[in-house]
Design a protein around this motif. Structure first.
Motif, PDB file in Angstrom:
ATOM      1  N   GLY A 166      47.909 -42.738 -22.512  1.00  0.00           N
ATOM      2  CA  GLY A 166      47.863 -43.941 -23.328  1.00  0.00           C
ATOM      3  C   GLY A 166      47.128 -43.783 -24.642  1.00  0.00           C
ATOM      4  O   GLY A 166      47.036 -44.749 -25.406  1.00  0.00           O
ATOM      5  N   GLN A 167      46.636 -42.587 -24.919  1.00  0.00           N
ATOM      6  CA  GLN A 167      46.034 -42.306 -26.221  1.00  0.00           C
ATOM      7  C   GLN A 167      47.030 -41.545 -27.083  1.00  0.00           C
ATOM      8  O   GLN A 167      47.994 -40.957 -26.578  1.00  0.00           O
ATOM      9  N   PHE A 168      46.797 -41.549 -28.390  1.00  0.00           N
ATOM     10  CA  PHE A 168      47.741 -40.934 -29.323  1.00  0.00           C
ATOM     11  C   PHE A 168      47.017 -40.108 -30.377  1.00  0.00           C
ATOM     12  O   PHE A 168      45.850 -40.356 -30.705  1.00  0.00           O
ATOM     13  N   ARG A 169      47.768 -39.175 -30.913  1.00  0.00           N
ATOM     14  CA  ARG A 169      47.382 -38.480 -32.134  1.00  0.00           C
ATOM     15  C   ARG A 169      48.589 -38.521 -33.056  1.00  0.00           C
ATOM     16  O   ARG A 169      49.531 -37.768 -32.911  1.00  0.00           O
ATOM     17  N   VAL A 170      48.570 -39.481 -33.958  1.00  0.00           N
ATOM     18  CA  VAL A 170      49.618 -39.698 -34.952  1.00  0.00           C
ATOM     19  C   VAL A 170      50.959 -40.050 -34.290  1.00  0.00           C
ATOM     20  O   VAL A 170      51.916 -39.271 -34.319  1.00  0.00           O
ATOM     21  N   PRO A 171      51.054 -41.212 -33.677  1.00  0.00           N
ATOM     22  CA  PRO A 171      52.358 -41.642 -33.152  1.00  0.00           C
ATOM     23  C   PRO A 171      53.324 -41.930 -34.303  1.00  0.00           C
ATOM     24  O   PRO A 171      52.997 -42.687 -35.215  1.00  0.00           O
ATOM     25  N   SER A 172      54.496 -41.319 -34.256  1.00  0.00           N
ATOM     26  CA  SER A 172      55.409 -41.396 -35.404  1.00  0.00           C
ATOM     27  C   SER A 172      56.577 -42.343 -35.217  1.00  0.00           C
ATOM     28  O   SER A 172      57.027 -42.959 -36.173  1.00  0.00           O
ATOM     29  N   ASP A 186      54.544 -39.057 -29.579  1.00  0.00           N
ATOM     30  CA  ASP A 186      53.120 -38.795 -29.797  1.00  0.00           C
ATOM     31  C   ASP A 186      53.010 -37.437 -30.488  1.00  0.00           C
ATOM     32  O   ASP A 186      52.756 -36.412 -29.857  1.00  0.00           O
ATOM     33  N   THR A 187      53.180 -37.448 -31.809  1.00  0.00           N
ATOM     34  CA  THR A 187      53.518 -36.240 -32.563  1.00  0.00           C
ATOM     35  C   THR A 187      52.498 -35.119 -32.432  1.00  0.00           C
ATOM     36  O   THR A 187      52.841 -33.979 -32.081  1.00  0.00           O
ATOM     37  N   ARG A 188      51.255 -35.386 -32.739  1.00  0.00           N
ATOM     38  CA  ARG A 188      50.266 -34.303 -32.739  1.00  0.00           C
ATOM     39  C   ARG A 188      49.805 -33.910 -31.336  1.00  0.00           C
ATOM     40  O   ARG A 188      49.155 -32.870 -31.172  1.00  0.00           O
ATOM     41  N   ASN A 189      50.124 -34.715 -30.343  1.00  0.00           N
ATOM     42  CA  ASN A 189      49.889 -34.305 -28.956  1.00  0.00           C
ATOM     43  C   ASN A 189      51.099 -33.590 -28.371  1.00  0.00           C
ATOM     44  O   ASN A 189      51.079 -33.222 -27.190  1.00  0.00           O
ATOM     45  N   HIS A 190      52.169 -33.457 -29.150  1.00  0.00           N
ATOM     46  CA  HIS A 190      53.360 -32.700 -28.743  1.00  0.00           C
ATOM     47  C   HIS A 190      53.927 -33.211 -27.417  1.00  0.00           C
ATOM     48  O   HIS A 190      54.226 -32.441 -26.501  1.00  0.00           O
ATOM     49  N   HIS A 203      54.413 -42.839 -17.769  1.00  0.00           N
ATOM     50  CA  HIS A 203      54.430 -41.385 -17.596  1.00  0.00           C
ATOM     51  C   HIS A 203      54.551 -40.730 -18.962  1.00  0.00           C
ATOM     52  O   HIS A 203      54.789 -41.409 -19.976  1.00  0.00           O
ATOM     53  N   ALA A 204      54.377 -39.418 -18.987  1.00  0.00           N
ATOM     54  CA  ALA A 204      54.486 -38.651 -20.227  1.00  0.00           C
ATOM     55  C   ALA A 204      55.057 -37.288 -19.911  1.00  0.00           C
ATOM     56  O   ALA A 204      54.981 -36.811 -18.759  1.00  0.00           O
ATOM     57  N   TRP A 205      55.645 -36.667 -20.919  1.00  0.00           N
ATOM     58  CA  TRP A 205      56.117 -35.302 -20.743  1.00  0.00           C
ATOM     59  C   TRP A 205      56.030 -34.546 -22.062  1.00  0.00           C
ATOM     60  O   TRP A 205      56.020 -35.138 -23.135  1.00  0.00           O
ATOM     61  N   GLY A 206      55.952 -33.225 -21.923  1.00  0.00           N
ATOM     62  CA  GLY A 206      55.906 -32.355 -23.094  1.00  0.00           C
ATOM     63  C   GLY A 206      54.544 -31.717 -23.299  1.00  0.00           C
ATOM     64  O   GLY A 206      53.523 -32.211 -22.820  1.00  0.00           O
ATOM     65  N   HIS A 207      54.550 -30.596 -23.994  1.00  0.00           N
ATOM     66  CA  HIS A 207      53.347 -29.889 -24.397  1.00  0.00           C
ATOM     67  C   HIS A 207      53.733 -29.037 -25.600  1.00  0.00           C
ATOM     68  O   HIS A 207      54.913 -28.923 -25.952  1.00  0.00           O
TER      69      HIS A 207
END
Length: 388
Positions: A166-172, A186-190, A203-207
């Motif tokens: 639920g946190q972000f680093r530059v959501p685009s 969530d761009t900078r969190n990839h 949920h979330a996915w990606g790295h």
């Protein structure tokens, strides 16, 4: 105020022959040089004069609109960014060029001002609308998502800067699925994060990486009519397709300028028939694919005229197949027919209601309203189609 169709080349000629309202007064030498350039094309001068004659009486409207916008908080005045917006009649005149099938839009409302308070925005890049008309904004500079009513009333806020759930680093970008799930690039969190409509984390996915399901700065996200999720993986120069739960299905694209290749793919949109539209920003074009990634068409190209682009960033498709594209450097919205022919363009640079400063994502509501993330003006603008 109805958007008055005028010829875009005439606007360019007018801009050559007259200083912009926000610029310092031209010196005599500079004015003489500009006049000489315009006189070199008699036709351009005649068209520019005609445009000036048609628009000069409305220049006072532009100034009045700027004052109304400041007073209302749209783009900078209100303490919370959610004050009442000016009436549509106060909108600045928008330049457009229309062919048969061109759909005129008029300014309706806007909200937001630069800041970190509830309802305020800091460089918003993404906007999406759900089936009930609620508007979701990727508030990039504040590392959060905000949810509004269709007229700008604040409903919910979630997120903060960080790497946790639920946190972000530059959501685009942000998109909404048919079941109401909210997806955020969530761009900078990839990664991509999924939320319930009230902001509850799902949920979330990606790295970070270039393998299947990994990302190198995911920039855009869109959801197909069947719930399939598409993500533009900007630095990897590709599009990835996932199930609604985040399971990788396929990817296509690589760095380049050929068919199916990308340079800085930004926003995405899907049509009702499943086609996927990609704002291939670095190549100054939009590419169209089937749901499986098969190349269908490309349109655009770098240039000034209608049908060419200067920084395509956002894309949306109406129910009847008209394609809308926002131009970051062109400060306008272009329209294309369902078979990708240019129809016209509207918009102008500025901070008055109805004008743009770096428009990014665009989104269509079920009732046809168009929402624009007006990034550098730190606001969301809403336009309504004009009924003929």
């Amino acid at each position: 105020m109805r958007i008055t169709p005028v010829i875009r080349p005439a606007l360019a000629a007018f801009r050559m022959s007259a200083p912009r309202m926000s610029a310092p007064r031209m010196s005599a030498a500079a004015a003489g040089s500009a006049a000489a350039r315009v006189r070199s094309s008699g036709a351009a001068l005649r068209v520019a004069r005609a445009l000036f004659a048609a628009t000069a009486p409305r220049l006072l409207v532009v100034a009045a609109a700027a004052l109304v916008g400041a007073a209302s908080g749209c783009g900078g005045g209100s303490a919370d960014g959610t004050g009442a917006s000016p009436p549509a009649s106060a909108a600045a005149p928008l330049a457009s060029a229309g062919a048969a099938g061109f759909r005129a839009y008029e300014f309706e409302t806007c909200w937001g001002s630069r800041g970190a308070g509830p309802g305020q925005l800091y460089s918003p890049k993404g906007v999406a609308v759900d089936g009930d008309g609620f508007v979701y904004v990727a508030d990039r500079g504040n590392h959060r998502v905000q949810k509004f009513t269709g007229d700008g009333g604040l409903v919910a806020v979630w997120g903060s800067k960080g790497t946790g759930e639920g946190q972000f680093r530059v959501p685009s970008r942000v998109a909404v699925g048919p079941d109401g799930t909210v997806y955020v690039a969530d761009t900078r969190n990839h990664r991509v994060q999924a939320f319930a409509p009230d902001g509850a984390f799902l949920h979330a996915w990606g790295h970070e990486g270039d393998g299947p399901g990994a990302f190198l700065q995911p920039r855009g996200v869109a959801v197909g009519p069947d719930g399939t999720v598409y993500v533009s993986d900007e630095r990897a120069a590709r599009i990835q397709r996932f199930t609604a739960e985040g399971r990788f299905v396929r990817a296509w694209g690589k760095l380049g300028g050929g068919e199916g290749q990308f340079r800085h793919p930004k926003d995405l949109a899907t049509a009702s028939d499943g086609r996927v539209f990609v704002a291939d920003s670095g190549n100054e074009r939009v590419q169209v694919f089937t749901a499986d990634g098969e190349f269908v068409a490309a349109f655009g190209g770098h240039g000034e005229g209608v049908g060419a682009f200067r920084g395509p960033r956002g894309v949306a498709v109406t129910e009847d197949g008209v394609i809308l594209v926002s131009e970051y450097r062109g400060q306008c919205i272009e329209e294309f027919s369902p078979d990708y022919a240019p129809l016209g363009a509207w918009g102008a640079e500025g901070d008055a209601p109805g004008r743009f400063d770096g428009p990014r994502a665009i989104a269509l509501a079920p009732d046809g309203r168009l929402y624009v993330a007006d990034m550098a003006n730190h606001r969301i603008q809403c336009f309504v189609p004009v009924e003929e």
